[in-house]
Design an enzyme around this catalytic site. Structure first.
Site, PDB file in Angstrom:
ATOM      1  N   CYS A 277       0.814  -1.213   0.000  1.00 42.82           N
ATOM      2  CA  CYS A 277       0.000   0.000   0.000  1.00 42.82           C
ATOM      3  C   CYS A 277       0.833   1.241   0.000  1.00 42.82           C
ATOM      4  O   CYS A 277       1.597   1.421  -0.914  1.00 42.82           O
ATOM      5  CB  CYS A 277      -0.988  -0.078   1.127  1.00 42.82           C
ATOM      6  SG  CYS A 277      -2.102  -1.380   0.663  1.00 42.82           S
TER       7      CYS A 277
ATOM      8  N   ARG B 251      -4.663   3.089  -3.741  1.00 44.33           N
ATOM      9  CA  ARG B 251      -4.008   1.792  -3.704  1.00 44.33           C
ATOM     10  C   ARG B 251      -4.756   0.790  -2.834  1.00 44.33           C
ATOM     11  O   ARG B 251      -4.409  -0.394  -2.838  1.00 44.33           O
ATOM     12  CB  ARG B 251      -2.574   1.951  -3.177  1.00 44.33           C
ATOM     13  CG  ARG B 251      -1.702   2.788  -4.082  1.00 44.33           C
ATOM     14  CD  ARG B 251      -0.421   3.215  -3.400  1.00 44.33           C
ATOM     15  NE  ARG B 251       0.573   2.162  -3.334  1.00 44.33           N
ATOM     16  CZ  ARG B 251       1.616   2.070  -4.148  1.00 44.33           C
ATOM     17  NH1 ARG B 251       1.797   2.956  -5.082  1.00 44.33           N
ATOM     18  NH2 ARG B 251       2.479   1.097  -4.021  1.00 44.33           N
TER      19      ARG B 251
ATOM     20  N   TRP C 145      -2.272  -2.417   4.075  1.00 47.18           N
ATOM     21  CA  TRP C 145      -3.184  -3.422   3.552  1.00 47.18           C
ATOM     22  C   TRP C 145      -2.704  -4.737   4.140  1.00 47.18           C
ATOM     23  O   TRP C 145      -1.702  -5.308   3.706  1.00 47.18           O
ATOM     24  CB  TRP C 145      -3.170  -3.431   2.029  1.00 47.18           C
ATOM     25  CG  TRP C 145      -4.343  -4.161   1.485  1.00 47.18           C
ATOM     26  CD1 TRP C 145      -5.609  -3.672   1.329  1.00 47.18           C
ATOM     27  CD2 TRP C 145      -4.383  -5.502   1.039  1.00 47.18           C
ATOM     28  NE1 TRP C 145      -6.427  -4.643   0.816  1.00 47.18           N
ATOM     29  CE2 TRP C 145      -5.705  -5.771   0.631  1.00 47.18           C
ATOM     30  CE3 TRP C 145      -3.440  -6.514   0.956  1.00 47.18           C
ATOM     31  CZ2 TRP C 145      -6.105  -7.011   0.135  1.00 47.18           C
ATOM     32  CZ3 TRP C 145      -3.824  -7.748   0.474  1.00 47.18           C
ATOM     33  CH2 TRP C 145      -5.146  -7.981   0.071  1.00 47.18           C
TER      34      TRP C 145
ATOM     35  N   ASN D 139       5.825  -1.711   3.622  1.00 46.83           N
ATOM     36  CA  ASN D 139       4.937  -2.375   2.658  1.00 46.83           C
ATOM     37  C   ASN D 139       5.618  -3.645   2.210  1.00 46.83           C
ATOM     38  O   ASN D 139       6.813  -3.626   1.891  1.00 46.83           O
ATOM     39  CB  ASN D 139       4.691  -1.500   1.433  1.00 46.83           C
ATOM     40  CG  ASN D 139       3.798  -0.318   1.743  1.00 46.83           C
ATOM     41  OD1 ASN D 139       3.923   0.725   1.133  1.00 46.83           O
ATOM     42  ND2 ASN D 139       2.889  -0.485   2.687  1.00 46.83           N
ATOM     43  N   GLY D 140       4.868  -4.736   2.161  1.00 46.12           N
ATOM     44  CA  GLY D 140       5.451  -6.000   1.723  1.00 46.12           C
ATOM     45  C   GLY D 140       5.258  -7.076   2.770  1.00 46.12           C
ATOM     46  O   GLY D 140       4.425  -6.939   3.673  1.00 46.12           O
TER      47      GLY D 140
ATOM     48  N   GLU E 268     -15.172 -18.678 -17.301  1.00 46.66           N
ATOM     49  CA  GLU E 268     -14.592 -17.423 -16.807  1.00 46.66           C
ATOM     50  C   GLU E 268     -14.374 -16.428 -17.953  1.00 46.66           C
ATOM     51  O   GLU E 268     -14.647 -15.239 -17.813  1.00 46.66           O
ATOM     52  CB  GLU E 268     -13.281 -17.726 -16.062  1.00 46.66           C
ATOM     53  CG  GLU E 268     -12.450 -16.524 -15.665  1.00 46.66           C
ATOM     54  CD  GLU E 268     -13.130 -15.554 -14.704  1.00 46.66           C
ATOM     55  OE1 GLU E 268     -14.244 -15.834 -14.242  1.00 46.66           O
ATOM     56  OE2 GLU E 268     -12.553 -14.481 -14.450  1.00 46.66           O
TER      57      GLU E 268
ATOM     58  N   LYS F  58     -16.145 -12.744 -18.142  1.00 47.22           N
ATOM     59  CA  LYS F  58     -15.413 -11.474 -18.286  1.00 47.22           C
ATOM     60  C   LYS F  58     -16.012 -10.640 -19.419  1.00 47.22           C
ATOM     61  O   LYS F  58     -16.190  -9.446 -19.301  1.00 47.22           O
ATOM     62  CB  LYS F  58     -13.923 -11.705 -18.572  1.00 47.22           C
ATOM     63  CG  LYS F  58     -13.087 -12.181 -17.425  1.00 47.22           C
ATOM     64  CD  LYS F  58     -12.779 -11.138 -16.371  1.00 47.22           C
ATOM     65  CE  LYS F  58     -13.760 -11.202 -15.246  1.00 47.22           C
ATOM     66  NZ  LYS F  58     -13.536 -12.029 -14.132  1.00 47.22           N
TER      67      LYS F  58
ATOM     68  N   GLU G 101     -19.339  -9.229 -18.343  1.00 47.28           N
ATOM     69  CA  GLU G 101     -19.223  -8.234 -17.277  1.00 47.28           C
ATOM     70  C   GLU G 101     -18.777  -6.865 -17.777  1.00 47.28           C
ATOM     71  O   GLU G 101     -19.337  -5.851 -17.385  1.00 47.28           O
ATOM     72  CB  GLU G 101     -18.171  -8.685 -16.242  1.00 47.28           C
ATOM     73  CG  GLU G 101     -18.637  -9.696 -15.251  1.00 47.28           C
ATOM     74  CD  GLU G 101     -17.526 -10.046 -14.264  1.00 47.28           C
ATOM     75  OE1 GLU G 101     -17.788  -9.989 -13.059  1.00 47.28           O
ATOM     76  OE2 GLU G 101     -16.401 -10.381 -14.698  1.00 47.28           O
TER      77      GLU G 101
ATOM     78  N   HIS H 290     -25.020 -30.884 -28.245  1.00 48.22           N
ATOM     79  CA  HIS H 290     -26.309 -31.176 -27.621  1.00 48.22           C
ATOM     80  C   HIS H 290     -27.168 -29.923 -27.505  1.00 48.22           C
ATOM     81  O   HIS H 290     -28.091 -29.883 -26.686  1.00 48.22           O
ATOM     82  CB  HIS H 290     -26.091 -31.811 -26.248  1.00 48.22           C
ATOM     83  CG  HIS H 290     -25.341 -33.099 -26.301  1.00 48.22           C
ATOM     84  ND1 HIS H 290     -25.914 -34.271 -26.749  1.00 48.22           N
ATOM     85  CD2 HIS H 290     -24.044 -33.391 -26.033  1.00 48.22           C
ATOM     86  CE1 HIS H 290     -25.008 -35.247 -26.716  1.00 48.22           C
ATOM     87  NE2 HIS H 290     -23.856 -34.729 -26.289  1.00 48.22           N
TER      88      HIS H 290
ATOM     89  N   LYS I 262     -18.080  -4.404  -6.541  1.00 46.85           N
ATOM     90  CA  LYS I 262     -16.833  -5.150  -6.340  1.00 46.85           C
ATOM     91  C   LYS I 262     -17.014  -6.252  -5.313  1.00 46.85           C
ATOM     92  O   LYS I 262     -16.609  -7.371  -5.503  1.00 46.85           O
ATOM     93  CB  LYS I 262     -15.724  -4.194  -5.902  1.00 46.85           C
ATOM     94  CG  LYS I 262     -14.384  -4.867  -5.638  1.00 46.85           C
ATOM     95  CD  LYS I 262     -13.748  -5.376  -6.920  1.00 46.85           C
ATOM     96  CE  LYS I 262     -12.575  -6.295  -6.683  1.00 46.85           C
ATOM     97  NZ  LYS I 262     -12.305  -7.141  -7.852  1.00 46.85           N
TER      98      LYS I 262
HETATM   99  N1  GLU Z   1       2.948  -7.188   5.978  1.00 39.99           N
HETATM  100  C1  GLU Z   1       2.675  -5.949   6.619  1.00 39.99           C
HETATM  101  C2  GLU Z   1       1.454  -6.041   7.501  1.00 39.99           C
HETATM  102  O1  GLU Z   1       0.622  -6.878   7.386  1.00 39.99           O
HETATM  103  C3  GLU Z   1       2.584  -4.777   5.652  1.00 39.99           C
HETATM  104  C4  GLU Z   1       1.371  -4.787   4.786  1.00 39.99           C
HETATM  105  C5  GLU Z   1       1.350  -3.654   3.746  1.00 39.99           C
HETATM  106  O2  GLU Z   1       2.065  -3.779   2.763  1.00 39.99           O
HETATM  107  O3  GLU Z   1       0.624  -2.683   3.940  1.00 39.99           O
HETATM  108  O4  GLU Z   1       1.305  -5.260   8.371  1.00 39.99           O
END
Ligand code: GLU
Length: 608
Positions: free
Chosen positions: A2, A27, A73, A99-100, A481, A485, A488, A504, A603
């Protein structure tokens, strides 16, 4: 995944950081927070929208000129106030936004706990703050970050400040983007250019494995190992729209193109290639309990349901467990037969789909063992299931699901390998699956590189109002699928059918105005599909074939051919679906449809 913003300069730091977070809102996130170095360290965090962070900040003054901010996130630990970033060390002196995903966080946490560190959150991130704390004595903040990161496996973009280093902001990147904004007497750090745009046009993009130390003198860039690197200053000349979509015209196209990464993320740290199996931490079922499963019921809606149908093929073929796939909305209004030998798997991108949630509750009430396959951490399905596997696809913003689908199928493949190896799958067969699974991201990249040719086909087919999609075996759900798509986002009527069922009924529809999309890859069903293609050809239907690279025969029958790389029969759907996503996308663009927000669709469908 994020957003990160960092600042060192003369301006009032908190409003600037919060404004930056708002710029990164697109994001997707579930919580946010800021940390300011103002003599000590002040940290304010809140679950929910940035508005609730603002409410908490309201009326408070922070004299500092150095700070970091984050939108989270969640990947590890529910979205709540405590798990929100920035995270801090034992003494509350260091603040870090990340992030990650830190893959070896469990091992690192064990080590740190044994050394006496105390943890507050359930995140993987918090280990980083403590690792920096233990690396600091005798080092600068930049050196300590560098030393800490050398112990870490996984992905990160980070921003770090410390109350004891009131003039320093450190950033580092491995797998999650980070850009430096170069101003006059002020320097910024951010996940992308969006928060920088109103302050400066001059940016430096950090590359993988690089870090930056920002102080009054400006900024210095290094490799994570500490070797100085010279970086060029670029001009930030994208408009905001483009930044949000990373240069793609729509989120859907961006998300289609993210699939090499998202498929990789779904298996990251989980695939055990040598043993030919997968490690799925969130299952919370012992090997014996997993061996006791006699039957699996997968329940889901829409695209997730089709991912479930592919899961049925995989689980029955390689784990030899009987599987049924049920629309969640139907499941709960029947009288399903479930017992403790039944494992019910609820699949939902958002984890909030009302029908899927209701099906999950019904299954649990009837004594089945339940689990979730979910993207959004801490969502209701994830919490109520109590066990499951996150797909880690990152926020999906386009209403038509693409990357979540391939990640769901990847997770079902991992589950299949895990269950298969406990039962019937040999190590060699498991290893063959694992090796091929690892090769898929590169193959998806290759398909994406062919997007211009798919666009050209869409240009030629754009005026057709009816399509038939045909496939056999695990490519039958791909046909469903692909048709979904097209319906949609391009508002074109399309039906998916098992290829052999065509005769058939639907064959009555075929004439020169009816394009038929065949998924005709070189797998077990190839010869039979070719026969079905002959039947369409004989009735002058227009044929588009998704075929294995190098298949020369297919050109004799098909008007258009989109090649996909060869792969293990089990994983063909993970490749064959990608051109169909692109086809639907380009058809929608040609027909001037609102790709990211198709009419009438939501969504996450939180109503029954
Ligand atoms: N892995 C981290 C968490 O869960 C960072 C998540 C993110 O990229 O916002 O807090």
């Amino acid at each position: 995944m994020c957003g990160i913003v960092g600042y060192l300069g003369d301006k009032d730091v908190v409003p600037l950081l919060v404004r930056g977070l708002e710029r990164l809102e697109y994001r997707g996130y579930d919580s946010s927070g800021v940390a300011v170095v103002d003599g000590g360290l002040s940290i304010v965090k809140s679950v929910g929208k940035i508005k609730s962070l603002k409410d908490r900040l309201d009326g408070r003054r922070f004299p500092g000129r150095l700070g970091i901010a984050h939108t989270r996130w969640a990947t590890h630990g529910e979205p709540n106030d405590v798990n929100a970033h920035p995270h801090t060390d034992c003494k509350g002196k260091i603040a870090l936004a990340h992030n990650g995903v830190i893959e070896n966080h469990a091992a690192l946490k064990k080590l740190l706990l044994a050394e006496g560190h105390r943890f507050e959150s359930e995140t993987d991130t918090e280990v980083l703050a403590h690792l920096i704390e233990r690396s600091l004595p005798g080092r600068t903040l930049g050196e300590a970050v560098s030393a800490a990161l050398q112990l870490v496996e996984g992905t990160y973009g980070i921003a770090v400040v410390s109350a004891d280093h009131p003039g320093t902001l450190v950033g580092a990147r491995h797998g999650s983007p980070l850009v430096i904004g170069v101003g006059d007497g002020e320097t910024f750090l951010a996940s992308d250019g969006a928060p920088l745009r109103e302050h400066t046009q001059r940016v430096v993009y950090l590359d993988e494995g690089e870090m930056v130390v920002i102080d009054e003198a400006g900024y210095r860039t290094f490799t994570i190992e500490g070797e100085a690197v010279d970086k060029q200053v670029d001009e930030l000349n994208w408009d905001l729209e483009q930044i949000e979509k990373a240069g793609f015209p729509h989120f859907m196209l961006k998300e289609i193109h993210e699939q090499p990464d998202t498929v990789r993320n779904a298996m990251r740290g989980r695939l055990l290639r040598e043993e030919g199996t997968a490690k799925l931490g969130g299952l919370n079922l012992s090997d014996d309990e997993l061996r006791d499963i006699r039957r699996i019921v997968i329940t889901a809606c829409g695209t997730s349901y089709y991912a479930g149908l592919i899961g049925e093929y995989l689980l029955e073929e390689y784990a030899r467990i009987p599987v049924e796939v049920e629309y969640a909305s139907e499941f709960r209004y029947r009288n399903p037969i479930l017992d403790e030998g039944t494992l019910v798997i609820a699949i939902s991108q958002s984890g909030e789909t009302a029908d899927t949630l209701a099906a999950l509750r019904e299954a649990r009430r009837r004594g089945a063992t339940v689990m979730g396959i979910v993207n959004v951490v801490g969502s209701t399905v994830a919490r109520e299931a109590g066990r499951g596997v996150y797909i880690h696809a990152g926020p999906e913003i386009g209403v038509a699901s693409t990357k979540a689908f391939t990640s769901q199928v990847t997770v079902l493949a991992l589950l299949t390998m895990h269950l298969g190896r406990l039962r019937v799958l040999s190590q060699a067969a498991g290893r063959a699956l694992a090796t091929e699974l690892e090769a898929l991201p590169g193959k998806i990249e290759k398909i994406l590189a062919g997007a211009p040719a798919i666009k050209e086909i869409a240009v030629q087919m754009q005026h057709h109002d009816n399509f038939l999609y045909l496939g056999r075996g695990p490519n039958f759900p791909v046909a469903l699928e692909g048709a979904l798509k097209l319906k949609e986002i391009a508002y074109v009527h399309a039906e998916g059918y098992p290829a052999a069922e065509m005769k058939h009924g639907p064959i009555a529809l075929i004439d020169e105005n009816m394009p038929v999309v065949f998924i005709a890859t070189r797998d077990a069903a190839y010869e039979k599909v070719m026969t079905n293609m002959q039947e369409v050809r004989a009735r002058r239907g227009k044929i588009l074939a998704i075929a294995t690279e190098g298949d020369a025969d297919i050109h004799a029958l098909a008007d258009y051919v989109i090649p996909v790389p060869a792969t293990h029969d089990a994983f063909v759907p993970l490749l064959s679906v990608v051109p169909l996503q692109l086809l639907a996308y380009y058809m929608a663009v040609q027909r001037n449809c609102d790709v990211d927000q198709p009419r009438n669709l939501a969504k996450s469908v939180t109503v029954e």
